[in-house]
Write a protein that holds these residues in place. Structure first.
Motif, PDB file in Angstrom:
ATOM      1  N   ILE A 123       0.730  -1.110   0.184  1.00  0.00           N
ATOM      2  CA  ILE A 123       0.063   0.008  -0.045  1.00  0.00           C
ATOM      3  C   ILE A 123       1.015   1.186   0.128  1.00  0.00           C
ATOM      4  CG2 ILE A 123      -0.124  -0.198   2.604  1.00  0.00           C
ATOM      5  CD1 ILE A 123      -3.075   0.959   2.269  1.00  0.00           C
ATOM      6  N   ASN A 124       0.457   2.242  -0.966  1.00  0.00           N
ATOM      7  CA  ASN A 124       1.228   3.319  -0.913  1.00  0.00           C
ATOM      8  C   ASN A 124       0.879   4.490  -0.048  1.00  0.00           C
ATOM      9  OD1 ASN A 124       2.849   5.777  -1.210  1.00  0.00           O
ATOM     10  ND2 ASN A 124       2.229   5.743  -3.682  1.00  0.00           N
ATOM     11  N   ALA A 125       1.524   4.478   1.340  1.00  0.00           N
ATOM     12  CA  ALA A 125       1.122   5.427   2.458  1.00  0.00           C
ATOM     13  C   ALA A 125       0.929   6.781   2.175  1.00  0.00           C
ATOM     14  CB  ALA A 125       1.922   4.986   3.711  1.00  0.00           C
ATOM     15  N   PHE A 126       1.589   7.264   1.057  1.00  0.00           N
ATOM     16  CA  PHE A 126       1.527   8.769   0.425  1.00  0.00           C
ATOM     17  C   PHE A 126       0.240   9.022  -0.202  1.00  0.00           C
ATOM     18  CE2 PHE A 126       6.298   9.796   0.432  1.00  0.00           C
ATOM     19  CZ  PHE A 126       6.276   9.651   1.995  1.00  0.00           C
ATOM     20  N   ARG A 127      -0.396   8.048  -0.568  1.00  0.00           N
ATOM     21  CA  ARG A 127      -1.772   8.142  -1.310  1.00  0.00           C
ATOM     22  C   ARG A 127      -2.944   7.640  -0.738  1.00  0.00           C
ATOM     23  NH1 ARG A 127      -0.178  11.470  -5.875  1.00  0.00           N
ATOM     24  NH2 ARG A 127      -1.671  10.457  -7.072  1.00  0.00           N
ATOM     25  N   ILE A 128      -3.270   7.661   0.274  1.00  0.00           N
ATOM     26  CA  ILE A 128      -4.002   6.935   0.958  1.00  0.00           C
ATOM     27  C   ILE A 128      -5.468   7.386   0.595  1.00  0.00           C
ATOM     28  CG2 ILE A 128      -2.887   5.852   2.993  1.00  0.00           C
ATOM     29  CD1 ILE A 128      -4.488   7.986   4.790  1.00  0.00           C
ATOM     30  N   TYR A 129      -5.647   8.634   0.008  1.00  0.00           N
ATOM     31  CA  TYR A 129      -6.997   9.155  -0.434  1.00  0.00           C
ATOM     32  C   TYR A 129      -7.121   9.067  -2.034  1.00  0.00           C
ATOM     33  CZ  TYR A 129      -7.340  10.575   4.352  1.00  0.00           C
ATOM     34  OH  TYR A 129      -7.331  10.598   5.608  1.00  0.00           O
ATOM     35  N   ASP A 130      -6.190   8.459  -2.737  1.00  0.00           N
ATOM     36  CA  ASP A 130      -6.149   8.313  -4.145  1.00  0.00           C
ATOM     37  C   ASP A 130      -6.426   6.957  -4.854  1.00  0.00           C
ATOM     38  OD1 ASP A 130      -5.519  11.200  -4.931  1.00  0.00           O
ATOM     39  OD2 ASP A 130      -3.806  10.768  -3.468  1.00  0.00           O
ATOM     40  N   GLU A 131      -6.372   6.811  -5.944  1.00  0.00           N
ATOM     41  CA  GLU A 131      -6.892   5.733  -6.658  1.00  0.00           C
ATOM     42  C   GLU A 131      -5.540   4.828  -6.986  1.00  0.00           C
ATOM     43  OE1 GLU A 131      -8.969   7.059 -10.136  1.00  0.00           O
ATOM     44  OE2 GLU A 131     -10.599   7.671  -8.852  1.00  0.00           O
ATOM     45  N   ASP A 132      -4.534   5.449  -6.668  1.00  0.00           N
ATOM     46  CA  ASP A 132      -3.214   4.432  -6.954  1.00  0.00           C
ATOM     47  C   ASP A 132      -2.612   4.020  -5.738  1.00  0.00           C
ATOM     48  OD1 ASP A 132      -2.722   7.129  -6.627  1.00  0.00           O
ATOM     49  OD2 ASP A 132      -0.910   7.250  -7.430  1.00  0.00           O
ATOM     50  N   LEU A 133      -3.583   3.430  -4.937  1.00  0.00           N
ATOM     51  CA  LEU A 133      -3.252   3.098  -3.764  1.00  0.00           C
ATOM     52  C   LEU A 133      -2.310   1.794  -3.487  1.00  0.00           C
ATOM     53  CD1 LEU A 133      -3.643   3.564  -0.334  1.00  0.00           C
ATOM     54  CD2 LEU A 133      -5.745   2.802  -0.778  1.00  0.00           C
ATOM     55  N   PHE A 134      -3.216   0.671  -4.122  1.00  0.00           N
ATOM     56  CA  PHE A 134      -2.437  -0.599  -3.974  1.00  0.00           C
ATOM     57  C   PHE A 134      -1.475  -1.060  -5.200  1.00  0.00           C
ATOM     58  CE2 PHE A 134      -6.704  -0.786  -1.828  1.00  0.00           C
ATOM     59  CZ  PHE A 134      -6.313  -0.845  -0.640  1.00  0.00           C
TER      60      PHE A 134
END
Ligand SMILES: [Zn+2]
Ligand SMILES: [Zn+2]
Length: 187
Positions: A123-134
């Motif tokens: 999981i990309n912890a910098f993008r937790i509200y975005d669509e490119d999360l996983f």
């Protein structure tokens, strides 16, 4: 998750269990809020409004009743909040451990947000509200090889875990409990 915990276990013991299975990343503070009273490991008497905090060395028998719902917070910065419900108080078979897990959810599964078809493991912890999360392993490798330039400055990968703290602070999963629950087979 449903657990069975001894009535003479303390809030400290419950705190330890929740940390071990779900939340411990770098030794943050935690607290229970039960019936309007805060319970902390080292309550500070000199500071604060309202009721002073009490110690987590209280036993569950002293502070809980059946049907009660209470809250647990880990880390007062990037807080993970957990709601706990007391389902029942009963005589169980003798057990050695203070806590026994009776049931637990299966690990969550996510498709990779980048390629859309592989199973994600990061999981990309910098993008937790975005669509490119996983992210799947393959897409992480592509990124490392410089193939996905658009993302390069904007990643902080943490493992996907079976935990409410997934993707928060430096949480990397439990060192003690497996992600997949396996019930004890009665002898
Ligand atoms: Zn942390
Ligand atoms: Zn992928």
């Amino acid at each position: 998750m449903i657990i069975q915990i001894k009535e003479n276990a303390t809030l400290d013991d419950l705190d330890r269990f929740i940390r071990d299975i779900w939340v411990e990343c770098c030794g943050h503070l935690s607290a229970f809020e039960i019936d309007g009273v805060s319970y902390e490991r080292e309550p500070d008497d000199d500071f604060g409004w309202g009721e002073p905090a009490k110690s987590t060395n209280h036993t569950l028998k002293q502070v809980l009743t059946t049907g009660m719902i209470f809250n647990y917070e880990y880390d007062f910065g990037s807080t993970t909040e957990i709601m706990v419900k007391v389902l029942d108080h009963y005589s169980a078979q003798k057990q050695n451990e203070k806590v026994v897990i009776l049931s637990r959810n299966n690990p969550p599964q996510f498709a990779c947000s980048i390629c859309g078809n592989q199973k994600a493991t990061w999981i990309n912890a910098f993008r937790i509200y975005d669509e490119d999360l996983f992210w799947c392993e393959e897409c992480v490798n592509k990124l490392e090889e410089g193939e996905l330039e658009a993302y390069e400055n904007d990643v902080c990968f943490l493992p996907i875990t079976n935990s409410p703290r997934m993707g928060v602070c430096g949480y990397e999963g439990s060192d003690i409990y497996p992600e997949q629950f396996e019930p004890d087979i009665p002898k």
